[in-house]
Design a protein around this motif. Structure first.
Motif, mmCIF file in Angstrom:
data_model
loop_
_atom_site.group_PDB
_atom_site.id
_atom_site.type_symbol
_atom_site.label_atom_id
_atom_site.label_comp_id
_atom_site.label_asym_id
_atom_site.label_seq_id
_atom_site.Cartn_x
_atom_site.Cartn_y
_atom_site.Cartn_z
ATOM 1 N N ASP A 6 0.922 -1.142 -0.206
ATOM 2 C CA ASP A 6 0.187 -0.153 -0.151
ATOM 3 C C ASP A 6 0.883 1.132 -0.029
ATOM 4 O O ASP A 6 0.650 2.179 -0.719
ATOM 5 N N ASN A 7 1.959 1.185 0.988
ATOM 6 C CA ASN A 7 2.895 2.269 0.976
ATOM 7 C C ASN A 7 3.370 2.585 -0.430
ATOM 8 O O ASN A 7 3.632 3.622 -0.934
ATOM 9 N N PHE A 8 3.980 1.522 -0.992
ATOM 10 C CA PHE A 8 4.722 1.511 -2.200
ATOM 11 C C PHE A 8 3.731 2.307 -3.343
ATOM 12 O O PHE A 8 3.813 3.335 -4.136
ATOM 13 N N LEU A 19 6.813 8.793 7.354
ATOM 14 C CA LEU A 19 7.146 7.600 8.437
ATOM 15 C C LEU A 19 6.711 6.261 7.312
ATOM 16 O O LEU A 19 6.938 5.151 7.807
ATOM 17 N N GLY A 20 6.018 6.546 6.221
ATOM 18 C CA GLY A 20 5.354 5.166 5.754
ATOM 19 C C GLY A 20 6.425 4.308 5.382
ATOM 20 O O GLY A 20 6.527 3.218 5.595
ATOM 21 N N LEU A 21 7.562 4.758 4.551
ATOM 22 C CA LEU A 21 8.687 3.719 4.316
ATOM 23 C C LEU A 21 9.583 3.237 5.508
ATOM 24 O O LEU A 21 9.939 2.122 5.474
ATOM 25 N N ASN A 41 0.909 3.881 -3.044
ATOM 26 C CA ASN A 41 0.237 5.085 -2.557
ATOM 27 C C ASN A 41 1.474 6.178 -3.122
ATOM 28 O O ASN A 41 1.255 7.465 -3.274
ATOM 29 N N ASN A 42 2.608 5.877 -2.827
ATOM 30 C CA ASN A 42 3.796 6.699 -3.015
ATOM 31 C C ASN A 42 3.781 7.056 -4.402
ATOM 32 O O ASN A 42 3.833 8.084 -4.975
ATOM 33 N N ALA A 43 3.394 5.906 -5.335
ATOM 34 C CA ALA A 43 3.787 6.045 -6.648
ATOM 35 C C ALA A 43 2.579 6.981 -7.136
ATOM 36 O O ALA A 43 2.668 7.868 -7.979
ATOM 37 N N PHE A 44 1.407 6.792 -6.497
ATOM 38 C CA PHE A 44 0.237 7.702 -7.043
ATOM 39 C C PHE A 44 0.750 9.084 -6.732
ATOM 40 O O PHE A 44 0.377 10.049 -7.225
ATOM 41 N N ARG A 45 1.306 9.116 -5.578
ATOM 42 C CA ARG A 45 1.482 10.545 -4.781
ATOM 43 C C ARG A 45 2.503 11.223 -5.635
ATOM 44 O O ARG A 45 2.419 12.459 -6.075
ATOM 45 N N TYR A 46 3.522 10.777 -6.034
ATOM 46 C CA TYR A 46 4.714 11.291 -6.650
ATOM 47 C C TYR A 46 4.842 10.826 -8.371
ATOM 48 O O TYR A 46 5.734 11.295 -8.930
HETATM 49 MG MG MG Z 1 4.630 7.482 1.855
#
Ligand code: MG
Ligand code: ATP
Length: 334
Positions: A209-211, A293-295, A213-218
């Motif tokens: 999820d974190n990976f 903090l996600g990663l 969601n980060n991809a979505f974010r950036y």
């Molecule tokens: Mg993140």
């Protein structure tokens, strides 16, 4: 220096004395028995002194080793203390910044400087949510770091995990306008075998999820987000059918990767993205939400699975976040 060399002169005198004792010229000498006793006592004395020397040598080596150990422990403690202080100041800063802003807006409203309208209330609400997320994430991270989070390990076939990832992210990714795919990377698995991974599924989903969601974010919509991977078998998969039949389960490793075509991460920031609160310069300055903090949480989860987490990136060409977990190649039941 060894004892032969250290007591070289004394051993030489002893050897000469022994030769004197055997010398035919002195055999009738009345002092010979006394000299003999003297030589025996002298020999005992050298041996005793050598022994004492050896003990003291061992002791001083032990003391030196203990000194080194104490020095190392002291360095480690200082390092822990430094990171504890850094963490405290990071937490104060990360929570303090949105709280100061909330305080400023509320005070301005109380003083009648600004109207308590929707845009400002919305801004205050988003800051309060951020503080809330921070506290939740910090709590989670501290439980993980203290190994107090209970992990529920079960076996999952790789096939099932890939299906799960597809159904978990595909709809949202395509709805948000990304070109999304989950690649099947099981082509090298020998016949009648499948890869199974022992994991806490909820936790590994949290990492994915974190990976993603980060991809979505950036990554701006329209970009590519791809889940793919590799199986590492150290050549075991290349064994012939007959040899494979002889062995039962084989250990291997599975790497899951999430690649995007977004802004990527600059070289200076790369080593730090898994650190607590680290947000690369662009993310820090932008309005992109996130606690940084996600990663750090993902890293702890992967480490608790005896796995390894990492990232590769070329600035402005997207990045690939990955984690590798130990797995087993299992023979299908007939
Ligand atoms: Mg993140
Ligand atoms: P959150 O705690 O809500 O996940 P975050 O996404 O900012 O916040 P991390 O997931 O820990 O925090 O990521 C740390 C930093 O790494 C991000 O702030 C961003 O700078 C960088 N980063 C992570 N993933 C990507 C990505 N796919 N592309 C570019 N930069 C990324």
């Amino acid at each position: 220096m060894d004892q032969e060399n250290l007591f070289g002169n004394e051993w030489k005198v002893l050897e000469e004395s022994r030769q004197t004792l055997e010398n035919v010229h002195y055999q009738d000498n009345e002092l010979l028995p006394k000299f003999k006793r003297l030589v025996t006592d002298y020999e005992r004395l050298i041996k005793l002194t050598a022994k004492i020397f050896k003990i003291s040598d061992i002791q001083s080596k032990n003391i030196k080793r203990h000194e080194d150990e104490v020095r190392q422990i002291n360095d480690d403690l200082q390092q822990i203390e430094r990171s504890r202080r850094k963490l405290m100041s990071d937490i104060s800063h990360e929570i303090g910044t949105p709280m100061t802003s909330v305080q400023g807006y509320v005070k301005a409203m109380l003083d009648g400087v600004i109207e308590p309208g929707e845009p400002h209330l919305q801004m205050i609400y988003s800051k309060v949510l951020l503080v809330n997320d921070l506290v939740d994430d910090l709590f989670e991270l501290s439980k993980l770091e203290a190994s107090k989070a209970a992990f529920q390990f079960s076996e999952y076939p790789l096939e099932q995990l890939l299906d799960l990832m597809k159904s978990r992210f595909e709809l949202e990714a395509t709805d948000r306008g990304y070109r999304f795919s989950v690649e099947d990377f099981q082509e090298n698995i020998p016949r009648n075998r499948y890869v199974s991974i022992s994991m806490d599924l909820k936790r590994i989903e949290q990492v994915m999820d974190n990976f993603v969601n980060n991809a979505f974010r950036y990554t701006p919509p329209g970009g590519i987000i791809k889940i793919h991977g590799e199986i590492h078998s150290d050549g075991l998969f290349e064994l012939g059918e007959e040899q494979l039949l002889l062995v039962g389960s084989l250990p291997c490793k599975v790497t899951f990767k999430v690649s995007d075509s977004g802004q990527g991460i600059d070289e200076e920031s790369l080593p730090y993205v898994f650190d607590r609160f680290y947000r690369a310069i662009k993310a820090k300055n932008s309005t992109t939400p996130g606690t940084g903090l996600g990663l750090a949480i993902a890293k702890e989860i992967v480490q608790q699975h005896d796995g390894h987490i990492g990232v590769q990136s070329v600035k402005n060409q997207g990045c690939t976040f990955y984690f590798t977990l130990p797995a087993m190649l299992i023979q299908e039941q007939a």
